[in-house]
Write a protein that holds these residues in place. Structure first.
Motif, short mmCIF file in Angstrom:
data_model
loop_
_atom_site.label_atom_id
_atom_site.label_comp_id
_atom_site.label_asym_id
_atom_site.label_seq_id
_atom_site.Cartn_x
_atom_site.Cartn_y
_atom_site.Cartn_z
N LYS A 126 -4.53 -1.27 -3.91
CA LYS A 126 -3.59 -1.32 -2.79
C LYS A 126 -4.10 -2.31 -1.75
N TYR A 161 -2.49 -3.56 6.82
CA TYR A 161 -1.76 -2.37 6.37
C TYR A 161 -2.49 -1.09 6.76
N GLY A 191 0.50 2.16 3.53
CA GLY A 191 1.27 0.96 3.23
C GLY A 191 2.09 0.43 4.39
N VAL A 206 3.00 -1.64 7.54
CA VAL A 206 2.49 -2.88 8.12
C VAL A 206 2.24 -2.67 9.61
#
Length: 304
Positions: free
Chosen positions: A48, A73, A77, A79
């Motif tokens: 990831k 991140y 996940g 942003v």
């Protein structure tokens, strides 16, 4: 030949990209690693993406838009940063820059607006550690246009150490060492009462952020705020990412306690050195260090 035209030639002559394989104890079951590309380095953990470090400008019209981090991140996940937002096109993720770049007392460039200066990344490498983390090292040269000639004014080495996830949170350490290659290199913030410059962060939805330091709420003002050696950033529930951020900054080992905070569409900045330029004689170095902690806004409940 123009400054913009000469930069790709210089960059090509200086560029060397190497990568060391990451190492982690297999018992850990995951590790921080790096994916090298021509224009970026992507740091991952267990496949990831954690962050992307831009090492080459995406647009030849903006040769100075590189040597920064975006996107950053959260572990889920989300942003956390913005690049080239419509309100401030020059702001770029996590970056370090100064409005005043002087050589031998003469103003030569504005790094904040990427005017008459561009770094050239000549080497990038990654090394993992036995704890499952890893460090990205970027070596760059500062190229400045002086009297129509491109001049090498400083060398920069930046290290980004990404630690493995712990209790759902993430720690990232930054270390940037700038070495003067001229008789007197000056780095100064904005030439006004704000004096902003140094390590800066353009977080998403900044208009919703709240700030706290040393256990107390901090109110954003137009000028720098004096607070503790670390600053907390958080989005109230439903107004942004479900994460809180902690940032601590140092310059040459001394904690930075001056902060430019913006509860509006703009960046956040731990201020160094302020309005008056900090002067480095030839061969002298400035070391900037930052620690960024990303935590869940709601801490996980203890097991058992």
């Amino acid at each position: 030949m123009t400054f913009r035209a000469r930069l790709p030639i210089l960059a090509a002559a200086l560029c060397l990209a190497t990568a060391a394989p990451a190492f982690a104890d297999p018992a850990i079951g995951k590790r921080v690693d790096a994916v090298m590309a021509d224009d970026t380095v992507t740091i991952t953990e267990a496949g990831k993406t954690v962050l992307v470090y831009r090492t080459k400008a995406a647009d030849p019209a903006e040769p100075g838009r590189l040597n920064y981090i975006h996107p950053l991140y959260a572990p889920d996940g989300a942003v956390l940063t913005e690049d080239r937002p419509a309100d401030h096109l020059h702001q770029r993720g996590l970056f370090w820059a100064w409005h005043q770049i002087t050589v031998n007392g003469k103003s030569v460039a504005d790094q904040w607006f990427m005017k008459d200066i561009a770094p050239s990344v000549r080497e990038k490498r990654f090394k993992g550690d036995a704890q499952g983390g890893g460090t990205l090292t970027i070596d760059a040269d500062w190229l400045v246009k002086i009297n129509g000639e491109v001049t090498y004014v400083a060398g920069e080495t930046t290290k980004v150490t990404v630690h493995p996830l712990k209790a759902g949170g993430r720690r990232i350490d930054f270390e940037t060492t700038i070495t003067s290659k001229v008789d007197a290199l000056g780095l100064g913030g904005s030439d006004d009462v704000k004096g902003y410059g140094g390590f800066s962060a353009r977080f998403v939805q900044p208009q919703n952020l709240t700030f706290a330091s040393a256990g107390k709420t901090v109110t954003a003002t137009n000028t720098a705020v004096t607070a503790g050696s670390s600053m907390g950033f958080a989005w109230p529930a439903g107004t942004g990412p479900a994460w809180s951020l902690g940032l601590a900054c140092k310059a040459n080992g001394q904690p930075i306690t001056q902060w430019i905070l913006r509860k509006e569409l703009s960046m956040q900045n731990c201020v160094f050195p302020g309005r008056a330029p900090f002067i480095l004689k030839k061969g002298e170095t400035l070391k900037l260090q930052e620690t960024l902690i990303i935590r869940p806004a709601t801490p996980p409940k203890p097991k058992g």
